[in-house]
Scaffold this motif. Structure first.
Motif, PDB file in Angstrom:
ATOM      1  N   ASP A   1      38.157  47.985  43.108  1.00  0.00           N
ATOM      2  CA  ASP A   1      39.417  48.161  43.043  1.00  0.00           C
ATOM      3  C   ASP A   1      40.111  48.355  44.389  1.00  0.00           C
ATOM      4  O   ASP A   1      41.351  48.238  44.478  1.00  0.00           O
ATOM      5  CB  ASP A   1      39.684  49.578  42.110  1.00  0.00           C
TER       6      ASP A   1
ATOM      7  N   GLU B   1      48.495  50.587  44.666  1.00  0.00           N
ATOM      8  CA  GLU B   1      48.063  49.133  44.049  1.00  0.00           C
ATOM      9  C   GLU B   1      46.456  49.104  44.129  1.00  0.00           C
ATOM     10  O   GLU B   1      45.951  49.808  45.183  1.00  0.00           O
ATOM     11  CB  GLU B   1      48.654  48.133  44.885  1.00  0.00           C
TER      12      GLU B   1
ATOM     13  N   ILE C   1      43.126  46.183  44.313  1.00  0.00           N
ATOM     14  CA  ILE C   1      42.420  45.037  44.153  1.00  0.00           C
ATOM     15  C   ILE C   1      42.153  44.334  42.667  1.00  0.00           C
ATOM     16  O   ILE C   1      41.492  45.109  42.079  1.00  0.00           O
ATOM     17  CB  ILE C   1      41.515  44.763  45.316  1.00  0.00           C
ATOM     18  N   THR C   2      42.727  43.326  42.315  1.00  0.00           N
ATOM     19  CA  THR C   2      42.329  42.845  40.822  1.00  0.00           C
ATOM     20  C   THR C   2      41.369  41.677  40.845  1.00  0.00           C
ATOM     21  O   THR C   2      40.472  41.286  39.859  1.00  0.00           O
ATOM     22  CB  THR C   2      43.530  42.472  40.182  1.00  0.00           C
TER      23      THR C   2
ATOM     24  N   TYR D   1      43.050  37.560  47.938  1.00  0.00           N
ATOM     25  CA  TYR D   1      42.926  38.499  46.822  1.00  0.00           C
ATOM     26  C   TYR D   1      44.170  38.996  46.314  1.00  0.00           C
ATOM     27  O   TYR D   1      45.017  38.844  46.921  1.00  0.00           O
ATOM     28  CB  TYR D   1      41.979  39.773  47.623  1.00  0.00           C
ATOM     29  N   SER D   2      44.032  39.235  44.998  1.00  0.00           N
ATOM     30  CA  SER D   2      45.477  39.815  44.307  1.00  0.00           C
ATOM     31  C   SER D   2      45.433  41.129  44.074  1.00  0.00           C
ATOM     32  O   SER D   2      44.220  41.878  44.405  1.00  0.00           O
ATOM     33  CB  SER D   2      45.348  38.896  43.074  1.00  0.00           C
ATOM     34  N   SER D   3      46.483  41.727  43.669  1.00  0.00           N
ATOM     35  CA  SER D   3      46.683  43.055  43.520  1.00  0.00           C
ATOM     36  C   SER D   3      47.467  43.579  42.315  1.00  0.00           C
ATOM     37  O   SER D   3      47.989  42.418  41.558  1.00  0.00           O
ATOM     38  CB  SER D   3      47.509  43.690  44.519  1.00  0.00           C
ATOM     39  N   SER D   4      47.327  44.642  41.732  1.00  0.00           N
ATOM     40  CA  SER D   4      48.035  45.010  40.531  1.00  0.00           C
ATOM     41  C   SER D   4      49.457  45.037  40.716  1.00  0.00           C
ATOM     42  O   SER D   4      50.429  45.276  39.656  1.00  0.00           O
ATOM     43  CB  SER D   4      47.369  46.443  40.517  1.00  0.00           C
TER      44      SER D   4
ATOM     45  N   SER E   1      51.037  42.967  36.981  1.00  0.00           N
ATOM     46  CA  SER E   1      49.344  42.767  37.632  1.00  0.00           C
ATOM     47  C   SER E   1      48.793  41.536  37.368  1.00  0.00           C
ATOM     48  O   SER E   1      48.817  40.985  36.338  1.00  0.00           O
ATOM     49  CB  SER E   1      48.727  44.046  36.755  1.00  0.00           C
TER      50      SER E   1
END
Length: 510
Positions: free
Chosen positions: A253, A283, A285-286, A300-303, A343
């Motif tokens: 996360d 936020e 990291i997802t 990397y993607s986030s919520s 998200s």
């Protein structure tokens, strides 16, 4: 994706006609699914000849492709393979092994589930398969290899006769009785003489062979080569191998760590979004993935619905991104659920690394990494569920993490939905393809008319497609929220999709 930016007068490929191929672990009507058997990860290897699944019971099951095996190599056989017959990828069960066991963290009084979160294939070497698997806390590096089973070949001495005659080894008769006195004062062994007579009279065995060790049979052995532990305070959501073949990342996360495959007791923290005061956390990291060809680039993607591209060459701790991809929300559209449905649950690079696919709760978005003003295309997956977001929040379905995938040629994208449905969209701007399929032996059962494409006014290149309900009811009443298709994978070189419906693995081809 082909043809550079995908614009201009590119003609879209016709929609694919999907057919059922195989199912593994099919349930009979009314059969109860065991929690431990539910599939939690699916991954094809780079060649597409192997497929791995992980489940909630911590097992990894491997399948191998059977339709590409060499026949005999005769000219006739080779000529047959030139015809575009109805051949499609076919797999068979190869082996399975227990990757993770349930554990207990005594310091934090936490149970650590054995559930496999992600599987990634590594480069093969010397005929052995290598893969990484992870649960919430621990990553393991596995080697799966065929080992030859050694057997002793049959001797030419008949074992029954040998035991019958064989007072040589086993007689308890006094050795004195067995000795024969000869005229010149020498002694001979009676048992030796009788055995000699027996062999020479039968004429069966002229010479005695030594036992030979043969190894005709093989068995697959999975061996854990390395364990990468104690590097994550939060649950691991992603692992991704680097194109250099030597390193990989693991993300939880708040942090992303960089590992060397050969070194399990040390990792480098390259992204850390943990604030000094956890109350300031906005936020997490997802999902995270390495670029398929540039070993210094990862995303990397986030919520909060944003994707960050980072360059490992810039600094040791990549707290500053090189590119940020996010879509500005339209004014006045904000609600209690806005942040939850924004998200991102999964991101995947296209094979060439030019495009990036992301999945949030409502949509699939395709991004061009050279254009950070907004997505190239947006595909509506759950728009028909918008009136029911309150119910979905109540039963926690709104937090379901759906995966996404791209075809090897980048022409199509796919993702899952509820009622064991999954959706396939054509990704080129000229395409209107939006197919709804069901994970069953009759995948086209839930087909509906595909709507015409509508263009967004803000960015004329953005495509919004698939907003219609794939069920019969526009309110989504026909949907079963307990059967969700979260995990799916597209074959790297062919139009073939593997997807998980509870404990069953379904495969389709077009």
């Amino acid at each position: 994706m082909t043809g550079g930016d995908g614009g201009g007068g590119v003609t879209a490929a016709p929609p694919l006609d999907w057919k059922f191929s195989q199912v593994f672990g099919e349930r009979t009507a009314g059969e109860e699914v065991q929690e431990v058997d539910i599939i939690s990860a699916i991954e094809f290897d780079k060649s597409g000849d192997h497929l791995a699944t992980g489940d909630r019971g911590g097992r990894v099951v491997l399948f191998e492709r059977t339709d590409t095996k060499e026949h005999g190599g005769s000219r006739k056989d080779l000529e047959k393979t030139d015809y575009p017959s109805s051949r499609h990828p076919e797999f068979r069960y190869k082996t399975e092994f227990q990757s993770h066991e349930p554990e207990f963290d005594y310091l934090k009084s936490l149970e650590i589930e054995e559930k496999i979160n992600k599987i990634k294939w590594c480069q093969t070497a010397n005929g052995a398969l290598f893969l990484l698997s992870t649960n919430d806390k621990t990553i393991k590096f596995w080697k799966v290899q065929e080992k030859k089973i050694k057997k002793i070949a049959d001797l030419n001495l008949d074992p029954v006769k040998a035991v019958g005659n064989g007072s040589i080894a086993s007689s308890s008769v006094s050795s004195v009785n067995n000795l024969l006195h000869t005229g010149n004062g020498e002694y001979t062994d009676k048992s030796y003489t009788s055995l000699n007579k027996d062999f020479s009279s039968s004429g069966a065995i002229q010479s005695l062979r030594l036992p030979v060790v043969t190894s005709n049979e093989t068995s697959l052995v999975a061996r854990c080569r390395r364990v990468y532990a104690h590097a994550h305070d939060y649950h691991i959501n992603s692992i991704s191998n680097n194109s250099d073949g030597e390193t990989f990342i693991s993300a939880d996360d708040l942090r992303i760590n960089l590992w060397n495959l050969e070194i399990s007791n040390q990792s480098f923290n390259i992204v850390d979004v943990k604030p000094a005061n956890m109350e300031d956390l906005t936020e997490v990291i997802t999902s995270a993935e390495f670029h398929p060809t540039h070993c210094n680039t990862l995303a990397y993607s986030s919520s909060k619905g944003s994707i960050r591209l980072i360059d490992l060459r810039q600094s040791a701790l990549c707290d500053r991104h090189s590119k940020l991809f996010e879509e500005q929300e339209s004014p006045g559209s904000r609600s209690f659920f806005t942040e939850i449905i924004a998200s991102i649950s999964d991101i995947k690079f296209a094979r060439d690394g030019r495009y990036l696919l992301s999945r949030d709760y409502m949509t699939l978005k395709l991004w061009d990494i050279n254009m950070d003003s907004g997505p190239v295309s947006t595909f509506q997956v759950h728009e028909h569920l918008r009136p029911r977001l309150c119910d979905l929040y109540e039963n926690d379905s709104i937090f379901d993490k759906f995966e996404c995938c791209l075809s090897g040629d980048g022409q199509r994208v796919a993702t899952g939905s509820y009622s064991n449905l999954f959706r396939v969209f054509g990704s080129s701007p000229a395409s209107t393809e939006a197919t709804t399929l069901e994970a069953s032996k009759n995948p086209m059962r839930r087909q509906v008319q595909t709507p015409s494409r509508s263009l967004s006014s803000s960015i004329t290149r953005v495509v919004r497609r698939g907003g219609e309900s794939p069920g019969n009811d526009i309110n989504g009443n026909s949907f079963d929220f307990t059967t969700k298709l979260l995990h799916l994978a597209w074959h790297p070189t062919e139009n073939s999709i593997a997807c998980a419906a509870a404990n069953s693995l379904y495969m389709y081809y077009a």
